[in-house]
Design a protein around this motif. Structure first.
Motif, PDB file in Angstrom:
ATOM      1  N   ILE A 284       6.459   1.567 -36.812  1.00 41.95           N
ATOM      2  CA  ILE A 284       6.226   0.463 -35.873  1.00 41.95           C
ATOM      3  C   ILE A 284       4.950   0.660 -35.060  1.00 41.95           C
ATOM      4  O   ILE A 284       4.531  -0.247 -34.336  1.00 41.95           O
ATOM      5  CB  ILE A 284       7.425   0.284 -34.917  1.00 41.95           C
ATOM      6  N   CYS A 285       4.326   1.831 -35.183  1.00 41.63           N
ATOM      7  CA  CYS A 285       3.120   2.137 -34.395  1.00 41.63           C
ATOM      8  C   CYS A 285       1.892   2.156 -35.301  1.00 41.63           C
ATOM      9  O   CYS A 285       1.905   2.777 -36.370  1.00 41.63           O
ATOM     10  CB  CYS A 285       3.261   3.489 -33.701  1.00 41.63           C
ATOM     11  N   THR A 286       0.837   1.487 -34.864  1.00 43.50           N
ATOM     12  CA  THR A 286      -0.424   1.497 -35.623  1.00 43.50           C
ATOM     13  C   THR A 286      -1.594   1.874 -34.711  1.00 43.50           C
ATOM     14  O   THR A 286      -2.731   1.474 -34.964  1.00 43.50           O
ATOM     15  CB  THR A 286      -0.686   0.122 -36.266  1.00 43.50           C
ATOM     16  N   ARG A 287      -1.326   2.629 -33.647  1.00 45.90           N
ATOM     17  CA  ARG A 287      -2.382   2.958 -32.690  1.00 45.90           C
ATOM     18  C   ARG A 287      -3.553   3.658 -33.354  1.00 45.90           C
ATOM     19  O   ARG A 287      -4.723   3.366 -33.055  1.00 45.90           O
ATOM     20  CB  ARG A 287      -1.810   3.852 -31.571  1.00 45.90           C
ATOM     21  N   LEU A 360      12.770   9.374 -26.167  1.00 47.25           N
ATOM     22  CA  LEU A 360      12.826   7.937 -26.457  1.00 47.25           C
ATOM     23  C   LEU A 360      12.178   7.625 -27.798  1.00 47.25           C
ATOM     24  O   LEU A 360      12.719   6.854 -28.602  1.00 47.25           O
ATOM     25  CB  LEU A 360      12.126   7.154 -25.341  1.00 47.25           C
ATOM     26  N   ALA A 361      11.005   8.223 -28.042  1.00 45.65           N
ATOM     27  CA  ALA A 361      10.238   7.919 -29.250  1.00 45.65           C
ATOM     28  C   ALA A 361      10.975   8.319 -30.520  1.00 45.65           C
ATOM     29  O   ALA A 361      10.823   7.679 -31.567  1.00 45.65           O
ATOM     30  CB  ALA A 361       8.883   8.616 -29.196  1.00 45.65           C
ATOM     31  N   ALA A 369       9.531   3.237 -26.164  1.00 46.26           N
ATOM     32  CA  ALA A 369       8.544   4.320 -26.062  1.00 46.26           C
ATOM     33  C   ALA A 369       7.158   3.827 -26.466  1.00 46.26           C
ATOM     34  O   ALA A 369       6.156   4.185 -25.834  1.00 46.26           O
ATOM     35  CB  ALA A 369       8.965   5.490 -26.947  1.00 46.26           C
ATOM     36  N   LEU A 370       7.093   2.999 -27.513  1.00 45.84           N
ATOM     37  CA  LEU A 370       5.801   2.463 -27.942  1.00 45.84           C
ATOM     38  C   LEU A 370       5.200   1.582 -26.849  1.00 45.84           C
ATOM     39  O   LEU A 370       3.990   1.651 -26.582  1.00 45.84           O
ATOM     40  CB  LEU A 370       5.979   1.654 -29.231  1.00 45.84           C
ATOM     41  N   TRP A 371       6.018   0.771 -26.202  1.00 42.18           N
ATOM     42  CA  TRP A 371       5.528  -0.074 -25.112  1.00 42.18           C
ATOM     43  C   TRP A 371       5.035   0.775 -23.943  1.00 42.18           C
ATOM     44  O   TRP A 371       3.977   0.497 -23.370  1.00 42.18           O
ATOM     45  CB  TRP A 371       6.633  -1.019 -24.649  1.00 42.18           C
TER      46      TRP A 371
END
Length: 388
Positions: A284-287, A360-361, A369-371
């Motif tokens: 879900i993360c693409t940072r 959380l992550a 956690a992503l937010w």
């Protein structure tokens, strides 16, 4: 040395998050992007030559914060011990630590210390590794699939035999922390000092630990970036989990570390791989992909796509475009690790807020956690590091 079948699958693969397909072939180190930059004319350019020359202060430093002569001077000084190890047998075509394993300076003792308990011996190895300065240590089996198909003779960039001793059974994987304050200044030549210091540190640690094992009467081959792909071994040794940014996320240091390894026949118990929840977070993360200036990192789920010959074939994973990545390094005349800097797992876990975020992550609350990490990892000005 007997090579495994291309489609070899092992019981631990699923636990380690490794999916090897029937198209798998061992990777030739001659095709890694740094080796290719030394022989492949499609990668050669004045910028490529300047990149390598900058590590010897033969290239004029760029102007600007983080790329001054002082920044390059610190970076290159940090690499010094690693460079000494690398260059000592260059006349024989051995670029040790990168295209060949480090030569052992200690003979194997003719008197072998008997090992009755491989589990206790594994704990002793980890204690000695910490004594010499390793931050992490895990042990796994000698899985030949991850050996490079051949090493590189740097005199003409041809393939050469590994010449590893017979009977190797285990791989000891060591993790070495990179300086967090320097990492925060990527991309900069100053930040490259964090990489160089870690490499110089690991050269010392891996040589000393290998000498200890050889003094016990067992084979030990000290290795850095050479001989084999270290990431599969690190994951199988339970040190962390593979991420979208092509790095291993570890519970204690996140992605902020380098790995080295030792191949040995010392009787050792093996660690088990751990599914932490990193892959689910990366889904879900693409940072890292968003922050990459040349869009070298992948979006979407893991796949078997190989953008070019510098990618291993037959493994389902997130795979970067190494040609794009190295092109940006050449432009900077220094390494880039923006993807490491912005990774939400790049935190100081000695602090309780970071530990709470990690919980959380790695849980079903990963979107929260992503937010919470939406503004994580801003670049710090290199001048501020010098100013302190």
């Amino acid at each position: 040395m007997t090579w495994p079948a291309n489609s070899a699958t092992r019981p631990q693969d699923a636990a380690a998050g490794i999916e090897v397909t029937e198209d798998f072939v061992p990777f030739s180190q001659r095709d890694d992007i740094f080796s290719r930059a030394m022989w492949d004319e499609t990668l050669r350019s004045p910028k490529t030559d300047a990149f390598f020359a900058s590590y010897r202060i033969e290239a004029a430093p760029r102007r600007g914060d983080g790329f001054t002569q002082r920044d390059f001077a610190l970076r290159n000084a940090a690499w010094l011990i690693s460079d000494i190890m690398t260059d000592r047998h260059a006349a024989q075509g051995r670029r040790e630590g990168f295209q060949a394993p480090l030569s052992a300076d200690t003979p194997v003792s003719p008197d072998t210390v008997p090992i009755d308990d491989p589990g206790a011996m594994a704990q002793e190895i980890k204690r000695v590794a910490r004594f010499f300065g390793a931050h992490l240590c895990g042990i796994t089996d000698f899985d030949q699939r991850w050996l490079y198909a051949a090493r590189v003779d740097t005199r003409d960039m041809s393939e050469a035999a590994h010449d590893l001793p017979e009977g190797l059974t285990s791989v000891i994987v060591l993790g070495h922390e990179m300086d967090q304050d320097l990492v925060a200044t990527y991309p900069s030549a100053l930040a490259g000092a964090a990489t160089g210091k870690a490499y110089s540190h690991e050269a010392s640690v891996v040589l000393q630990l290998a000498a200890f094992i050889r003094n016990l009467g067992y084979q030990a081959v000290p290795s850095m970036n050479d001989t084999a792909l270290v990431i599969p071994y690190a994951v199988k040794a339970g040190l962390g989990e593979y991420a979208r940014n092509q790095m291993v996320i570890t519970p204690d240091l996140g992605p902020r570390l380098r790995f080295s390894k030792i191949f040995t026949d010392l009787p050792l118990a093996h660690d088990a791989p751990r599914k932490l929840g990193v892959a689910e977070f990366c889904t879900i993360c693409t940072r890292c992909a968003d922050a990459c200036p040349v869009k070298a990192l992948p979006y979407g789920p893991p796949s078997t796509n190989a953008p070019n010959r510098s990618a291993i074939k037959g493994v389902r994973k997130w795979t970067s475009d190494a040609e794009k990545c190295f092109g940006f390094w050449a432009k900077l005349a220094s390494d880039c690790a923006i993807c490491l800097r912005v990774c939400p797992f790049n935190r100081d876990y000695d602090r309780w807020p970071a530990r709470l975020w990690r919980r959380l992550a790695l849980s079903r609350f990963r979107r929260l956690a992503l937010w919470l990490a939406r503004a994580h990892g801003p670049r710090k000005k290199p001048a501020e590091w010098w100013g302190r």
